[in-house]
Motif scaffolding. Structure first.
Motif, PDB file in Angstrom:
ATOM      1  N   VAL A  37     -22.637  -5.166 -93.347  1.00  0.00           N
ATOM      2  CA  VAL A  37     -23.293  -5.743 -92.084  1.00  0.00           C
ATOM      3  C   VAL A  37     -24.504  -6.521 -92.379  1.00  0.00           C
ATOM      4  O   VAL A  37     -24.773  -7.413 -91.747  1.00  0.00           O
ATOM      5  CB  VAL A  37     -23.503  -4.577 -91.156  1.00  0.00           C
ATOM      6  CG1 VAL A  37     -24.263  -5.173 -89.820  1.00  0.00           C
ATOM      7  CG2 VAL A  37     -22.086  -3.979 -90.858  1.00  0.00           C
ATOM      8  N   TRP A  62     -14.539   1.080 -92.219  1.00  0.00           N
ATOM      9  CA  TRP A  62     -15.800   1.623 -91.914  1.00  0.00           C
ATOM     10  C   TRP A  62     -16.148   3.207 -91.657  1.00  0.00           C
ATOM     11  O   TRP A  62     -17.064   3.774 -92.013  1.00  0.00           O
ATOM     12  CB  TRP A  62     -16.559   0.729 -90.861  1.00  0.00           C
ATOM     13  CG  TRP A  62     -16.312   1.108 -89.530  1.00  0.00           C
ATOM     14  CD1 TRP A  62     -15.215   0.446 -88.725  1.00  0.00           C
ATOM     15  CD2 TRP A  62     -16.777   2.138 -88.528  1.00  0.00           C
ATOM     16  NE1 TRP A  62     -15.052   1.272 -87.550  1.00  0.00           N
ATOM     17  CE2 TRP A  62     -15.883   2.057 -87.573  1.00  0.00           C
ATOM     18  CE3 TRP A  62     -17.674   3.095 -88.617  1.00  0.00           C
ATOM     19  CZ2 TRP A  62     -16.356   2.852 -86.431  1.00  0.00           C
ATOM     20  CZ3 TRP A  62     -17.780   3.818 -87.727  1.00  0.00           C
ATOM     21  CH2 TRP A  62     -17.288   3.941 -86.402  1.00  0.00           C
ATOM     22  N   ASP A  91     -21.853  -4.082 -83.328  1.00  0.00           N
ATOM     23  CA  ASP A  91     -20.779  -5.151 -83.448  1.00  0.00           C
ATOM     24  C   ASP A  91     -20.216  -5.481 -84.769  1.00  0.00           C
ATOM     25  O   ASP A  91     -18.985  -5.590 -84.923  1.00  0.00           O
ATOM     26  CB  ASP A  91     -21.048  -6.127 -82.537  1.00  0.00           C
ATOM     27  CG  ASP A  91     -21.591  -6.157 -81.199  1.00  0.00           C
ATOM     28  OD1 ASP A  91     -20.968  -5.285 -80.666  1.00  0.00           O
ATOM     29  OD2 ASP A  91     -22.179  -6.980 -80.582  1.00  0.00           O
ATOM     30  N   GLY A  92     -21.142  -5.691 -85.539  1.00  0.00           N
ATOM     31  CA  GLY A  92     -20.703  -5.990 -87.038  1.00  0.00           C
ATOM     32  C   GLY A  92     -20.087  -4.674 -87.782  1.00  0.00           C
ATOM     33  O   GLY A  92     -19.189  -5.002 -88.537  1.00  0.00           O
ATOM     34  N   VAL A 144     -18.089  -2.145 -86.727  1.00  0.00           N
ATOM     35  CA  VAL A 144     -16.593  -1.909 -86.386  1.00  0.00           C
ATOM     36  C   VAL A 144     -15.834  -2.825 -86.888  1.00  0.00           C
ATOM     37  O   VAL A 144     -14.524  -2.732 -86.800  1.00  0.00           O
ATOM     38  CB  VAL A 144     -16.514  -1.662 -84.942  1.00  0.00           C
ATOM     39  CG1 VAL A 144     -17.211  -0.566 -84.277  1.00  0.00           C
ATOM     40  CG2 VAL A 144     -16.901  -3.173 -84.100  1.00  0.00           C
ATOM     41  N   GLU A 145     -16.415  -4.244 -87.388  1.00  0.00           N
ATOM     42  CA  GLU A 145     -15.521  -5.219 -87.965  1.00  0.00           C
ATOM     43  C   GLU A 145     -15.396  -5.011 -89.279  1.00  0.00           C
ATOM     44  O   GLU A 145     -14.420  -5.627 -89.957  1.00  0.00           O
ATOM     45  CB  GLU A 145     -16.290  -6.509 -87.682  1.00  0.00           C
ATOM     46  CG  GLU A 145     -16.285  -6.884 -86.326  1.00  0.00           C
ATOM     47  CD  GLU A 145     -14.592  -7.176 -85.579  1.00  0.00           C
ATOM     48  OE1 GLU A 145     -13.791  -7.620 -86.205  1.00  0.00           O
ATOM     49  OE2 GLU A 145     -14.609  -6.871 -84.501  1.00  0.00           O
TER      50      GLU A 145
END
Length: 286
Positions: free
Chosen positions: A162, A150, A142-143, A145-146
């Protein structure tokens, strides 16, 4: 997070003098301790067992324990289930290797726990959640892909964005290992990951164990179907699911795995065998 600085203790001061004859006595005690340790290891290790419990990656010198392989396979499975490219698995594996050596730890710096040493106090989830490899991997992804760029960014920079570790450069050293391991777990080629182990002599009733394996397969690998005698099929899944099963074989006490004309056995690894090209078949130890 894992990797925090550990302050060493000052060794105790040596006594100014010692009683006559104490050095030979200590030497004798040390020799006796070594002898006892050797005996305990021989008995505890199962005696004459010659079957290693490690896993190897084809075409690579990467070797991991069955525990590490199982956790790595779970990481790869979660990333694959989300449709993420292989780079996501590589970054996640390198991060887990740095943080926990890909082990699901029940301890860490301050309240850090699990594969990624995630801290419940920092909003990663409850203690139970961050020690669930599927949940922990999902939170890391989740972190991930933000993080901007990346997929193309330097691995250690992305992981650090992350994790926010005190040692931001530490992740980079594991990229070659993570690349080889991810390649094996995600490959559509035969036998890229192989593990061997000696099955337990008393594994317990087969039906309850079958239910456990079916649940694990459905959660991480594919739509498993149980059959009589501890046989489970996973139709429509490919080599990544077969590699997942091999990685988890020791934990789940699997005796054999068949897929696409190949067969894996607990004590022999992969070899040409027989199997339905389109159906992964897993057999529990009996």
């Amino acid at each position: 997070m894992a990797g925090s600085t550990v302050v060493g203790r000052r060794p105790p001061a040596r006594p100014a003098s010692r009683p006559p004859g104490s050095a030979p006595l200590r030497l004798l005690l040390v020799l006796l301790a070594v002898l006892v340790t050797v005996v305990v290891v021989s008995v505890g290790g199962g005696g004459s067992s010659a079957v290693s419990t490690e896993c190897t990656v084809a075409g690579s010198d990467v070797r991991v324990s069955s525990e590490q392989a199982a956790n790595a396979a779970t990481i790869a499975a979660v990333a694959r289930s989300r449709g993420l490219p292989p780079r996501a698995t590589v970054i996640a594996l390198a991060t887990a290797q740095q943080e926990s050596r890909i082990r699901n730890l029940d301890h860490g710096d301050r309240d850090s726990l699990g594969l990624f040493q995630q801290r419940p106090s920092q909003g990663w989830g409850s203690e139970a959640q961050v020690q669930d490899p599927v949940y922990a991997t999902g939170k890391f992804l989740d972190g991930l892909v933000e993080v901007p760029d990346w997929e193309t960014g330097r691995l250690t920079d992305v992981a650090q964005a992350v994790q926010r570790s005190g040692f931001p450069e530490a992740y980079q050293q594991w990229e070659p290992m993570a690349t080889a391991l991810a390649g094996a777990l995600l490959s559509d080629q035969p036998g890229q990951l192989t593990c061997t182990y000696r099955p337990d002599e008393a594994s317990g009733a087969v039906d309850p164990r079958t239910a456990v394996v079916v649940d694990a397969l459905r959660r991480e690998a594919g739509p498993a179907q149980a059959h009589l005698g501890g046989s489970i099929t996973v139709p429509g899944e490919g080599w990544p699911a077969a590699s997942w099963a091999v990685a988890h074989a020791s934990r789940l006490q699997l005796a054999s795995i068949r897929y696409a004309g190949w067969e894996w056995t607990a004590e022999g690894g992969w070899a040409d065998g027989s199997g339905d090209p389109g159906v992964l078949t897993v057999q529990l130890t009996l």
